[in-house]
Design an enzyme around this catalytic site. Structure first.
Site, short mmCIF file in Angstrom:
data_model
loop_
_atom_site.label_atom_id
_atom_site.label_comp_id
_atom_site.label_asym_id
_atom_site.label_seq_id
_atom_site.Cartn_x
_atom_site.Cartn_y
_atom_site.Cartn_z
N PRO A 2 0.77 -1.34 -0.12
CA PRO A 2 -0.24 0.05 -0.04
C PRO A 2 0.80 1.36 -0.02
CG PRO A 2 -0.44 -1.14 2.05
CD PRO A 2 0.53 -2.06 1.24
N GLU A 3 0.64 2.34 -0.65
CA GLU A 3 1.06 3.51 -0.91
C GLU A 3 0.16 4.52 -0.28
OE1 GLU A 3 3.18 4.42 -4.55
OE2 GLU A 3 3.26 2.18 -4.87
#
Ligand code: ZN
Length: 271
Positions: A2-3
């Site tokens: 996840p960013e």
């Protein structure tokens, strides 16, 4: 992994779904996920506390419990889910928080690179100050980006992913932002002109903002707090599109490896 947009989506979901709820019970099923404390100390820090607000800093989910912060980092495959009482429990459950209204806040993590920590607010603020620029805040200006870039000879794509400077931009959004800015990812960061820094600054903000609107990018593992996939995957212009036609010029998208990570770009559009 996840960013920023994926973490932001989860943060908004959990804030909407769980703000105001009190954490009545804590079951740590995977003690290795808890950082800096025993599972028991973690439980005592969290139990009985009310969720006042959920925010994001870099890729951290920060849950305001009053005098302490419950800080969740999803690592590679972590998920934070809010489920109704009686809903089937997911596999690879790490920590289960029982809320007052009988719903559950669940931390699930297949590969267990994520971590959870309950720390005093002062300790959290100290850590917060050591993190790089939040790319969507006003403090992150084209000038700030240019000043930082000028000091580094590292390839601009690898540079953009370094969390000590600008936070939240990982492999997907670094490739996407450089495509939008028409900058070759192999160029040294310090070769960017001011005009190019401005373009990159705008592209970073645009791609992150759009990805939040579409609730993030699901390649494999990412899910929002309700267990749904993100909708930005179909809007990617270069990432994971090696050999496919560039949406701007038709030339096949190239894949190269930089710093051990895949970079996708168009040799014609990006100079
Ligand atoms: Zn192209």
């Amino acid at each position: 992994m996840p960013e920023l947009p994926e973490v932001e989506t989860i943060v908004r979901d959990v804030d909407r779904l769980a703000r105001g709820a009190t954490i009545q019970s804590v079951d740590v099923l995977r003690p290795d996920l808890i950082v800096g404390a025993t599972a028991d100390a973690f439980r005592r820090c969290v139990e009985g506390r009310t969720i006042r607000r959920v925010t994001r800093r870099a890729k951290n989910i920060v849950i305001d419990l009053g005098a302490d912060r419950l800080v969740v980092n999803l690592g590679m495959t972590g998920r934070l889910l809010v489920t109704d009482a009686g809903a089937p429990l997911p596999s690879h459950l790490g920590v289960r928080f029982g809320l007052t209204d009988r719903r559950l806040l669940l931390y699930q993590d297949v590969r267990r690179f994520g971590r959870l920590q309950c720390i005093p607010v002062g300790e959290w603020e100290e850590r917060d100050r050591a993190l790089g620029f939040e790319p969507l805040l006003d403090e992150f200006t084209p000038g700030a980006l240019h000043d930082l870039a000028r000091r580094s000879r590292v390839a601009v794509k690898t540079w953009l992913m370094d969390q000590r400077r600008v936070v939240g931009v990982g492999n997907i959004y670094a490739s996407e932002a450089l495509f939008r800015a028409a900058i070759d990812p192999r160029r040294p960061a310090n070769s960017l002109s001011f005009a190019e820094s401005e373009r990159l600054h705008r592209a970073v903000r645009e791609v992150l903002t759009e990805a939040i609107e579409f609730r993030g990018t699901t390649l494999l593992d990412y899910r929002d707090a309700s267990g749904q996939e993100g909708g930005f995957s179909r809007r990617l212009r270069v990432y994971d599109r090696a050999g496919d036609a560039c949406r701007a010029c038709g030339h096949p998208i190239e894949r190269i490896v930089q710093g051990g990570r895949s970079t996708f770009y168009c040799v014609r559009c990006q100079r």
